[in-house]
Scaffold this motif. Structure first.
Motif, short mmCIF file in Angstrom:
data_model
loop_
_atom_site.label_atom_id
_atom_site.label_comp_id
_atom_site.label_asym_id
_atom_site.label_seq_id
_atom_site.Cartn_x
_atom_site.Cartn_y
_atom_site.Cartn_z
N VAL A 175 -15.78 13.35 -36.16
CA VAL A 175 -14.95 13.01 -35.00
C VAL A 175 -13.80 12.09 -35.41
O VAL A 175 -12.66 12.26 -34.96
CB VAL A 175 -15.80 12.38 -33.88
N ARG A 176 -14.08 11.12 -36.24
CA ARG A 176 -13.02 10.21 -36.72
C ARG A 176 -11.96 10.99 -37.49
O ARG A 176 -10.75 10.71 -37.33
CB ARG A 176 -13.62 9.12 -37.61
N GLU A 211 -28.42 8.87 -30.10
CA GLU A 211 -27.59 7.94 -30.85
C GLU A 211 -26.24 8.56 -31.18
O GLU A 211 -25.20 7.89 -31.15
CB GLU A 211 -28.30 7.53 -32.14
N MET A 212 -26.24 9.86 -31.46
CA MET A 212 -24.98 10.56 -31.71
C MET A 212 -24.06 10.47 -30.50
O MET A 212 -22.87 10.16 -30.63
CB MET A 212 -25.26 12.03 -32.04
N GLU A 213 -24.62 10.72 -29.32
CA GLU A 213 -23.82 10.64 -28.10
C GLU A 213 -23.26 9.24 -27.90
O GLU A 213 -22.08 9.07 -27.56
CB GLU A 213 -24.66 11.06 -26.89
N HIS A 214 -24.08 8.23 -28.11
CA HIS A 214 -23.63 6.85 -27.94
C HIS A 214 -22.56 6.48 -28.97
O HIS A 214 -21.58 5.79 -28.64
CB HIS A 214 -24.82 5.89 -28.06
N ARG A 215 -22.75 6.93 -30.19
CA ARG A 215 -21.78 6.61 -31.25
C ARG A 215 -20.41 7.24 -30.92
O ARG A 215 -19.37 6.60 -31.11
CB ARG A 215 -22.29 7.14 -32.59
N VAL A 216 -20.43 8.46 -30.44
CA VAL A 216 -19.19 9.14 -30.09
C VAL A 216 -18.47 8.42 -28.94
O VAL A 216 -17.25 8.27 -28.95
CB VAL A 216 -19.46 10.62 -29.72
N ASP A 228 -8.66 11.43 -26.19
CA ASP A 228 -9.63 12.47 -26.57
C ASP A 228 -10.19 13.17 -25.33
O ASP A 228 -10.38 12.55 -24.28
CB ASP A 228 -10.81 11.86 -27.34
N SER A 229 -10.47 14.45 -25.49
CA SER A 229 -11.20 15.21 -24.48
C SER A 229 -12.46 15.72 -25.16
O SER A 229 -12.43 16.72 -25.88
CB SER A 229 -10.37 16.38 -23.95
N ILE A 230 -13.56 15.01 -24.96
CA ILE A 230 -14.81 15.32 -25.66
C ILE A 230 -15.85 15.85 -24.67
O ILE A 230 -16.14 15.21 -23.67
CB ILE A 230 -15.36 14.08 -26.39
N ILE A 270 -15.01 11.60 -21.79
CA ILE A 270 -16.22 12.25 -22.30
C ILE A 270 -16.95 12.90 -21.14
O ILE A 270 -17.25 12.26 -20.13
CB ILE A 270 -17.13 11.23 -23.01
N HIS A 271 -17.19 14.19 -21.28
CA HIS A 271 -17.80 14.98 -20.22
C HIS A 271 -19.11 15.57 -20.75
O HIS A 271 -19.10 16.33 -21.73
CB HIS A 271 -16.86 16.10 -19.78
N THR A 272 -20.21 15.24 -20.12
CA THR A 272 -21.53 15.68 -20.57
C THR A 272 -22.11 16.70 -19.61
O THR A 272 -22.09 16.50 -18.39
CB THR A 272 -22.49 14.48 -20.68
#
Length: 324
Positions: free
Chosen positions: A95-96, A141-146, A154-156, A218-220
């Motif tokens: 992502v970075r 943790e991946m979601e939180h890190r992002v 960003d549009s994630i 961020i849209h989940t």
């Protein structure tokens, strides 16, 4: 548009790549490929040789890309460290790098496992995340890190599917294989715990539809099939498609955990970490359901494949390819 896909040689990723290649919206589809093309063989895509640790390959894949689809992940490993390295750190680095390359439209594949089991009512995106496995914890943790590294431009989109089935799937496949031999393993009484499932083409539709939403932030979304299902229902449909009577083998949750422990201990003697392990056994005894209502309301996602149709297509594919 130009798309860069990680995990394209896997079960879900290969179906995604096929759909992108067939789509008029995408003029170029690049895929990160570690070794063999596998299911991508013969498709019109650009091969980017490397893995998630190869920054040069990732940089080449992201160059002038319009959308990043990050599907790659590991689903089983003996230690939390391995899950963290593959599912958390690799995602953060990707992502970075995408941000440095100016790729703002990012779609990440997470899992219902990140949210944790349901308890009588399907999970929604506003429910607290309560994973019960190392895999689920790594996805959480991946979601939180992002969320920590996301920028205002960003549009994630984070996609959380439940159990995914369909052609090429090799884990739920063991259930269909057992049924084809006349034995249907069921944990619990067959009515509970219930499960959500999604046919792979419906999940792919949801992923691609989400990529079309370019609103920043961020849209989940949970992307699931219609309703929830009992294992008695799944057994009934599977038996009908196979055209044979299946005997239900109802297994008590405690026995599942004990058997998994024995399998894991024996496998460790050979340096193998089995699909049926203690963590997986713990997950199998719980209820895993989720609601796609938010995805339906915000991005217009509607599952197209009924359970009967999905299982029929899946078993047909297994038979054609001599898996059954």
């Amino acid at each position: 548009m130009k798309a860069f896909v990680t995990g394209g040689t896997g079960f879900i990723g290969s179906h995604l790549v096929e759909a992108l290649v067939d789509s008029d919206q995408y003029s170029e589809v690049r895929c990160l490929v570690r070794n063999k093309d596998k299911w991508l063989n013969g498709l019109n895509y650009q091969k980017i040789t490397g893995d998630l640790n190869n920054f040069k390959a990732l940089s080449n894949g992201l160059e002038n890309a319009d959308v990043l689809f990050h599907v790659a992940a590991i689903v089983k490993a003996p230690t939390k460290k391995e899950f963290t390295r593959a599912n958390v750190e690799a995602t953060e680095n990707l992502v970075r790098l995408a941000q440095k390359k100016g790729v703002k439209n990012i779609v990440l594949l997470s899992s219902l496992a990140a949210a944790g089991p349901s308890n009588g009512s399907p999970k929604t995106e506003t429910d607290p995340m309560e994973p019960v496995s190392m895999y689920g914890q790594s996805k959480k943790e991946m979601e939180h890190r992002v969320k920590q590294i996301a920028t205002k431009s960003d549009s994630i989109k984070i996609i959380r599917p439940p159990a995914v089935y369909g052609p090429r799937e090799d884990q739920i496949f063991s259930f269909f294989k057992s049924c084809s031999r006349g034995i249907c393993p069921i944990i619990g009484d067959g009515n509970n715990p219930r499960v959500s499932m999604v046919y792979v083409s419906d999940l792919v539709d949801g992923i691609i539809t989400a990529a079309g939403i370019t609103d920043t932030g961020i849209h989940t979304y949970f992307i699931s099939g219609e309703g929830t299902h009992s294992w008695n229902e799944i057994r009934s449909v599977t038996s009908k498609v196979l055209g044979k009577r299946t005997i239900p083998l109802k297994i008590k949750p405690k026995l599942v955990k004990k058997a998994a422990s024995v399998i894991e201990n024996i496998s460790s003697l050979f340096g193998i970490y089995p699909v049926v392990n203690k963590e997986k056994a713990n997950e199998l005894t719980l209820e895993w359901t989720c609601s796609s209502q938010k995805a339906q309301n915000e991005i217009g996602y509607v599952p197209q494949t009924s359970l009967a149709e999905g299982i029929s297509r899946t078993i047909h594919w297994y038979k054609i390819h001599n898996w059954l």
